[in-house]
Design a protein around this motif. Structure first.
Motif, PDB file in Angstrom:
ATOM      1  N   GLU A 238       3.330  36.728  18.043  1.00 43.20           N
ATOM      2  CA  GLU A 238       3.910  38.387  18.098  1.00 43.20           C
ATOM      3  C   GLU A 238       3.983  37.742  20.058  1.00 43.20           C
ATOM      4  O   GLU A 238       4.565  38.240  20.957  1.00 43.20           O
ATOM      5  N   ARG A 239       3.070  36.875  20.488  1.00 44.78           N
ATOM      6  CA  ARG A 239       3.000  36.195  21.922  1.00 44.78           C
ATOM      7  C   ARG A 239       4.266  35.851  22.638  1.00 44.78           C
ATOM      8  O   ARG A 239       4.606  36.088  23.545  1.00 44.78           O
ATOM      9  N   TRP A 240       4.754  34.847  21.791  1.00 48.89           N
ATOM     10  CA  TRP A 240       5.524  34.620  21.974  1.00 48.89           C
ATOM     11  C   TRP A 240       7.188  35.391  22.217  1.00 48.89           C
ATOM     12  O   TRP A 240       8.432  34.791  22.954  1.00 48.89           O
ATOM     13  N   ARG A 241       7.445  36.513  20.888  1.00 53.84           N
ATOM     14  CA  ARG A 241       8.340  37.033  20.765  1.00 53.84           C
ATOM     15  C   ARG A 241       8.482  37.789  21.411  1.00 53.84           C
ATOM     16  O   ARG A 241       9.511  38.525  21.647  1.00 53.84           O
ATOM     17  N   ASP A 242       7.286  38.410  22.618  1.00 50.48           N
ATOM     18  CA  ASP A 242       7.231  39.306  23.506  1.00 50.48           C
ATOM     19  C   ASP A 242       7.838  38.890  24.758  1.00 50.48           C
ATOM     20  O   ASP A 242       7.873  39.345  24.938  1.00 50.48           O
ATOM     21  N   TYR A 243       7.605  37.407  25.366  1.00 50.26           N
ATOM     22  CA  TYR A 243       7.264  36.828  26.206  1.00 50.26           C
ATOM     23  C   TYR A 243       8.799  37.032  27.150  1.00 50.26           C
ATOM     24  O   TYR A 243       9.782  36.290  26.705  1.00 50.26           O
TER      25      TYR A 243
END
Length: 532
Positions: A238-243
């Protein structure tokens, strides 16, 4: 934990691209060599880091040493000998085994590993080469301006080994020997006030501002209908999907997406995975670093494989150089999670569920490369430092409208009287830990000055890879495969030459008769000192 001792003439710490080349040259010069490597594979960029070769456009005939070209031809011959190729592929003198666009010898890393091991094998059989895999430097014994010994730790057993040597070459990926020996070094980005380089940072130097590194991974493509190879959801998905990167100039959106900053213009450019259906102005990610292509095989019953070494999985949120061990561990894990998250995004959001990891090609359980691909290292404070004014088109001629394939009369890089090799690549800097976007500018075919390999103070320590005397800017064109190989080869030859003659590296550079004799040796050994 046990401690042993060993003596040799030349110790090369780091068995990457430069380290292997250094060992070959030193051994050919008659020296006894100990070569160490932190992973279980020698070869660095070629192998453990899984980076298909970035090379100059003339590499088939020039722009690399004789040994480098022998490595390239050895890779082609390995495929001809060990794989069932079509008659056309087998007879193609310029066979590109992987079919990738980035290199004319795009290939699987186990192949270059096998070729390098074969090149070193005669010296191991004679007992003049000792190869220590999975060994890292943890300390050094220094007497004023000389390194007397380096302490290594065996990562498998925890045992320590103290190696005494007359010459020490640092061929580690991050210049690990420099702080251990007390050698003066530079990290990060110099200021414009320091170097005068047009593309250096304004204001103060930024020692913590380095290029992104990348944890590469190969992906196979199963094109069968209904193929399903989706990996387990990464822990940081989720962190990298939204970064959304915060870079200057601005990145055009989320990092894990089809659109990224075009390196030269910094304008948004759209990418696609496969070539089919590509539109004008779009970039094909798959074909660029493809390392397996069915086109060369009889029956074509193999899946294509490409390497994820893309803008989308560059990691720049932390600098591992001189950082505390706990922070380094965090940064490395985040880089791994980023690459896996891009893979998961391709499979789920983008719908390419037939993509799959290839641990059989990486020598790892998880399918990621054995080691991260570091673009930037500690750099020695050298007798001579290469700046943008020496090799950059804009810095030398105040414009970039130069076709390096056909240079106008008088347009050239600085000529170095102490040249020990040649190379070429654009000045290619990836986004940095300081929040700067790409710097990708034109350079000129250049030389490698001997003075850049020699520290300003240490007498028997030499730089043997991308830790030479460059700046943050010029590191961007002196860090690629054939250049790093040439640097290592010349450093190894220099150490053996000094042992045989009783001279120091500084004397070789400063005394005309010494320099001339060394350069003549390099030329006989297949090292080009100037471009045609």
């Amino acid at each position: 934990m046990a401690t042993r001792e060993m003596k040799t003439q030349i110790l090369i710490v780091g068995g990457g691209t430069g380290g292997v080349a250094a060992a070959l040259a030193a051994l050919a010069g008659g020296a006894r060599v100990v070569l160490t490597e932190a992973t279980s594979w020698i070869g660095g960029q070629f192998t453990s880091q899984f980076v298909p070769p970035d090379e100059n456009a003339w590499i088939e005939t020039t722009g690399g040493t004789r040994r480098y070209r022998a490595l390239r031809e050895g890779i082609r011959n390995w495929y001809r000998t060990n794989r069932s190729l079509t008659e056309e592929a087998r007879n193609n003198p310029k066979l590109n085994p992987g079919g990738g666009h980035v290199s004319q010898i795009s290939h699987e890393p186990k192949v270059s590993l096998a070729v390098m091991e074969k090149m070193l094998a005669p010296y191991r059989d004679k007992g003049v080469l000792t190869l220590l895999l999975q060994h890292v430097p943890i300390g050094a014994g220094v007497d004023r301006d000389r390194v007397k010994a380096v302490t290594l730790r065996d990562l498998e057993t925890g045992n320590e080994l103290v190696v005494e040597a007359e010459y020490i070459l640092d061929a580690t990926e991050l210049g690990d020997l420099l702080p251990l020996t007390g050698a003066e070094y530079v990290t990060g980005a110099e200021s414009r006030g320091e170097t005068g380089e047009p593309h250096a940072v304004e204001g103060e130097a930024r020692t913590d501002d380095v290029q992104a590194f990348t944890w590469c991974l190969p992906m196979g493509w199963d094109g069968r209908a209904g193929a399903e190879h989706v990996i387990e959801k990464p822990g940081q998905w989720e962190r990298w999907r939204d970064y959304v990167p915060r870079l200057a100039p601005a990145w055009p959106g989320r990092l894990v997406d089809w659109v990224f900053s075009q390196p030269q213009s910094l304008k948004p450019i759209k990418s696609v995975l496969f070539w089919e259906g590509i539109q004008a102005g779009e970039f094909c990610l798959w074909n660029y670093r493809k390392v397996v292509t069915p086109e060369i095989y009889e029956g074509r019953k193999v899946d294509e494989v490409s390497v994820m070494n893309w803008p989308q999985n560059d990691y720049w949120l932390g600098n591992v150089i001189d950082a505390p061990a706990e922070k380094v561990a965090v940064y490395l894990e985040e880089a791994r999670q980023l690459s896996l998250s891009v893979m998961y995004w391709l499979q789920t959001v983008a719908g390419y569920r037939g993509l799959y990891l290839r641990p059989d090609l990486t020598g790892t359980k998880d399918g990621l490369a054995m080691a991260p691909y570091y673009r930037e290292s500690r750099r020695i404070k050298a007798l001579f430092t290469v700046t943008e004014h020496h090799v950059g088109v804009y810095a030398r001629y105040q414009h970039e409208q130069v076709d390096v394939m056909k240079l106008p009369a008088g347009v050239q890089a600085e000529r170095f009287g102490d040249s020990v090799g040649i190379g070429y690549y654009r000045i290619d800097l990836h986004p940095s830990t300081g929040g700067r976007n790409y710097i990708d500018i034109a350079s000129l075919p250049f030389q490698i000055p001997l003075g850049a390999l020699v520290p300003e103070r240490m007498e028997n320590l030499l730089a043997a890879c991308k830790n030479i005397g460059t700046t943050h800017i010029t590191n961007g064109c002196y860090r690629l495969h054939p250049v790093e190989w040439n640097i290592g080869e010349s450093a190894g030859a220099l150490a053996a030459f000094c042992l045989a003659r009783g001279w120091t590296p500084r004397q070789v550079r400063e005394k005309k008769e010494c320099l001339r004799e060394f350069q003549e040796l390099l030329v006989r050994d297949g090292v080009r000192l100037a471009w045609d």
